[in-house]
Design a protein around this motif. Structure first.
Motif, PDB file in Angstrom:
ATOM      1  N   ASP A  96       0.835  -1.187   0.000  1.00  0.00           N
ATOM      2  CA  ASP A  96       0.000   0.000   0.000  1.00  0.00           C
ATOM      3  C   ASP A  96       0.873   1.241   0.000  1.00  0.00           C
ATOM      4  N   PHE A  97       0.824   1.953  -1.093  1.00  0.00           N
ATOM      5  CA  PHE A  97       1.634   3.148  -1.250  1.00  0.00           C
ATOM      6  C   PHE A  97       0.740   4.345  -1.528  1.00  0.00           C
ATOM      7  N   GLU A  98      -0.384   4.434  -0.807  1.00  0.00           N
ATOM      8  CA  GLU A  98      -1.324   5.529  -1.048  1.00  0.00           C
ATOM      9  C   GLU A  98      -0.659   6.885  -0.929  1.00  0.00           C
ATOM     10  N   ASN A  99       0.235   7.019   0.013  1.00  0.00           N
ATOM     11  CA  ASN A  99       0.844   8.316   0.244  1.00  0.00           C
ATOM     12  C   ASN A  99       2.070   8.554  -0.628  1.00  0.00           C
ATOM     13  N   LEU A 100       2.453   7.539  -1.378  1.00  0.00           N
ATOM     14  CA  LEU A 100       3.601   7.674  -2.256  1.00  0.00           C
ATOM     15  C   LEU A 100       3.201   8.483  -3.482  1.00  0.00           C
ATOM     16  N   ILE A 101       4.002   9.434  -3.840  1.00  0.00           N
ATOM     17  CA  ILE A 101       3.734  10.186  -5.058  1.00  0.00           C
ATOM     18  C   ILE A 101       4.199   9.326  -6.213  1.00  0.00           C
ATOM     19  N   ILE A 102       3.254   8.973  -7.042  1.00  0.00           N
ATOM     20  CA  ILE A 102       3.586   8.107  -8.166  1.00  0.00           C
ATOM     21  C   ILE A 102       4.143   8.979  -9.277  1.00  0.00           C
ATOM     22  N   THR A 103       5.402   8.756  -9.561  1.00  0.00           N
ATOM     23  CA  THR A 103       6.065   9.563 -10.577  1.00  0.00           C
ATOM     24  C   THR A 103       5.796   8.978 -11.947  1.00  0.00           C
ATOM     25  N   GLN A 104       6.044   9.801 -12.934  1.00  0.00           N
ATOM     26  CA  GLN A 104       5.878   9.331 -14.296  1.00  0.00           C
ATOM     27  C   GLN A 104       6.855   8.201 -14.538  1.00  0.00           C
ATOM     28  N   GLU A 105       6.406   7.197 -15.249  1.00  0.00           N
ATOM     29  CA  GLU A 105       7.285   6.068 -15.520  1.00  0.00           C
ATOM     30  C   GLU A 105       8.435   6.538 -16.387  1.00  0.00           C
ATOM     31  N   ASP A 106       9.595   5.912 -16.157  1.00  0.00           N
ATOM     32  CA  ASP A 106      10.724   6.314 -16.978  1.00  0.00           C
ATOM     33  C   ASP A 106      10.475   5.920 -18.422  1.00  0.00           C
ATOM     34  N   ASP A 107      11.169   6.585 -19.298  1.00  0.00           N
ATOM     35  CA  ASP A 107      10.937   6.375 -20.728  1.00  0.00           C
ATOM     36  C   ASP A 107      11.793   5.265 -21.309  1.00  0.00           C
ATOM     37  N   ASP A 108      12.532   4.553 -20.466  1.00  0.00           N
ATOM     38  CA  ASP A 108      13.357   3.461 -20.971  1.00  0.00           C
ATOM     39  C   ASP A 108      12.446   2.334 -21.417  1.00  0.00           C
ATOM     40  N   GLU A 109      12.450   2.090 -22.663  1.00  0.00           N
ATOM     41  CA  GLU A 109      11.633   1.004 -23.197  1.00  0.00           C
ATOM     42  C   GLU A 109      12.524  -0.200 -23.457  1.00  0.00           C
ATOM     43  N   VAL A 110      11.960  -1.350 -23.369  1.00  0.00           N
ATOM     44  CA  VAL A 110      12.683  -2.555 -23.710  1.00  0.00           C
ATOM     45  C   VAL A 110      12.716  -2.627 -25.229  1.00  0.00           C
ATOM     46  N   GLU A 111      13.919  -2.658 -25.780  1.00  0.00           N
ATOM     47  CA  GLU A 111      14.065  -2.570 -27.229  1.00  0.00           C
ATOM     48  C   GLU A 111      13.926  -3.918 -27.923  1.00  0.00           C
ATOM     49  N   GLU A 112      14.290  -4.958 -27.252  1.00  0.00           N
ATOM     50  CA  GLU A 112      14.318  -6.285 -27.852  1.00  0.00           C
ATOM     51  C   GLU A 112      12.902  -6.833 -28.016  1.00  0.00           C
ATOM     52  N   ASP A 113      12.667  -7.542 -29.099  1.00  0.00           N
ATOM     53  CA  ASP A 113      11.404  -8.244 -29.270  1.00  0.00           C
ATOM     54  C   ASP A 113      11.545  -9.618 -28.632  1.00  0.00           C
ATOM     55  N   PHE A 114      10.553 -10.014 -27.878  1.00  0.00           N
ATOM     56  CA  PHE A 114      10.572 -11.303 -27.216  1.00  0.00           C
ATOM     57  C   PHE A 114       9.375 -12.096 -27.680  1.00  0.00           C
ATOM     58  N   ASP A 115       9.518 -13.425 -27.675  1.00  0.00           N
ATOM     59  CA  ASP A 115       8.371 -14.224 -28.077  1.00  0.00           C
ATOM     60  C   ASP A 115       7.368 -14.303 -26.931  1.00  0.00           C
ATOM     61  N   ASN A 174      15.349  -7.007 -19.850  1.00  0.00           N
ATOM     62  CA  ASN A 174      16.688  -6.497 -20.173  1.00  0.00           C
ATOM     63  C   ASN A 174      17.758  -7.508 -19.770  1.00  0.00           C
ATOM     64  N   GLN A 175      17.562  -8.218 -18.651  1.00  0.00           N
ATOM     65  CA  GLN A 175      18.493  -9.274 -18.258  1.00  0.00           C
ATOM     66  C   GLN A 175      18.485 -10.398 -19.286  1.00  0.00           C
ATOM     67  N   LEU A 176      17.292 -10.747 -19.757  1.00  0.00           N
ATOM     68  CA  LEU A 176      17.167 -11.788 -20.774  1.00  0.00           C
ATOM     69  C   LEU A 176      17.866 -11.363 -22.055  1.00  0.00           C
ATOM     70  N   LYS A 177      17.725 -10.107 -22.406  1.00  0.00           N
ATOM     71  CA  LYS A 177      18.378  -9.568 -23.594  1.00  0.00           C
ATOM     72  C   LYS A 177      19.895  -9.665 -23.450  1.00  0.00           C
ATOM     73  N   THR A 178      20.409  -9.318 -22.275  1.00  0.00           N
ATOM     74  CA  THR A 178      21.847  -9.377 -22.024  1.00  0.00           C
ATOM     75  C   THR A 178      22.352 -10.811 -22.122  1.00  0.00           C
ATOM     76  N   VAL A 179      21.616 -11.758 -21.548  1.00  0.00           N
ATOM     77  CA  VAL A 179      22.006 -13.164 -21.615  1.00  0.00           C
ATOM     78  C   VAL A 179      22.011 -13.633 -23.064  1.00  0.00           C
ATOM     79  N   THR A 180      21.001 -13.247 -23.817  1.00  0.00           N
ATOM     80  CA  THR A 180      20.910 -13.626 -25.233  1.00  0.00           C
ATOM     81  C   THR A 180      22.086 -13.066 -26.017  1.00  0.00           C
ATOM     82  N   GLU A 181      22.428 -11.810 -25.763  1.00  0.00           N
ATOM     83  CA  GLU A 181      23.561 -11.193 -26.455  1.00  0.00           C
ATOM     84  C   GLU A 181      24.851 -11.874 -26.086  1.00  0.00           C
ATOM     85  N   ASP A 182      25.029 -12.238 -24.811  1.00  0.00           N
ATOM     86  CA  ASP A 182      26.242 -12.922 -24.379  1.00  0.00           C
ATOM     87  C   ASP A 182      26.374 -14.293 -25.029  1.00  0.00           C
TER      88      ASP A 182
END
Length: 185
Positions: A96-115, A174-182
């Motif tokens: 419960d984070f009622e009193n938490l100010i919910i900030t705008q989500e960061d704009d970092d998008e996951v670039e990789e396509d996943f099945d 992003n972790q999955l993407k890194t593992v795939t790239e490795d």
């Protein structure tokens, strides 16, 4: 399946016609089972809830008043059953984070396509309270107000759990993407 033939099948199901029930089952199984997979903790639980859900559907089919979508009516039954099972099994409190100010989500998008299977697994690995809100908001398209009412949480908790779920998914993918790239190196 056109709406006239569906209406005939529903009426036959209301009369306990087993052949009509089988046709409904075959027609809607893929979409309803995918709901169970998104909520259940494992494949076997999803199968059990799916079967129980169809029993509920056929037991309550006389309550369907031909107002709105039959598929939507069945989805609601399946979602509610999944949530009920999760509440009983996990009994986990929502953060419960009622009193938490919910900030705008960061704009970092996951670039990789996943099945689909990779995405489903990432969603499945979310903590249960985040997974429930994520599924209800993203897949079932409920509003935060509706989610709050269904789960007896505040709207702020729904929003914060969705935000945290999205952030965790980004990290996992992003972790999955890194593992795939490795592996490609």
């Amino acid at each position: 399946m056109n709406s006239d033939s569906l209406e005939i099948l529903i009426k036959q199901c209301q009369e306990q016609n087993r052949k009509a029930q089988e046709e409904i089952y075959v027609e809607f199984s893929p979409v309803l089972f995918s709901i169970c997979l998104r909520y259940a903790e494992n494949y076997e639980d999803a199968q059990d809830i799916f079967q129980e859900g169809f029993i509920h559907i056929f037991n309550k089919i006389n309550q369907f008043k031909f107002e709105g979508s039959f598929e939507g009516w069945m989805k609601r039954i399946m979602v509610n059953l999944n949530l009920e099972k999760l509440k009983k099994k996990n009994n986990l409190p929502f953060e419960d984070f009622e009193n938490l100010i919910i900030t705008q989500e960061d704009d970092d998008e996951v670039e990789e396509d996943f099945d689909y299977q990779q995405l489903l697994e990432a969603v499945h690995n979310l903590p249960p309270q985040y997974r429930q809100v994520f599924n209800l908001y993203v897949f079932e398209e409920y509003s935060h107000q509706e989610i709050a009412e269904m789960l007896t949480i505040s709207v702020g908790t729904s929003k914060s759990n969705l935000s945290r779920a999205r952030n965790l998914l980004k990290q996992k993918l992003n972790q999955l993407k890194t593992v795939t790239e490795d592996e490609q190196i």
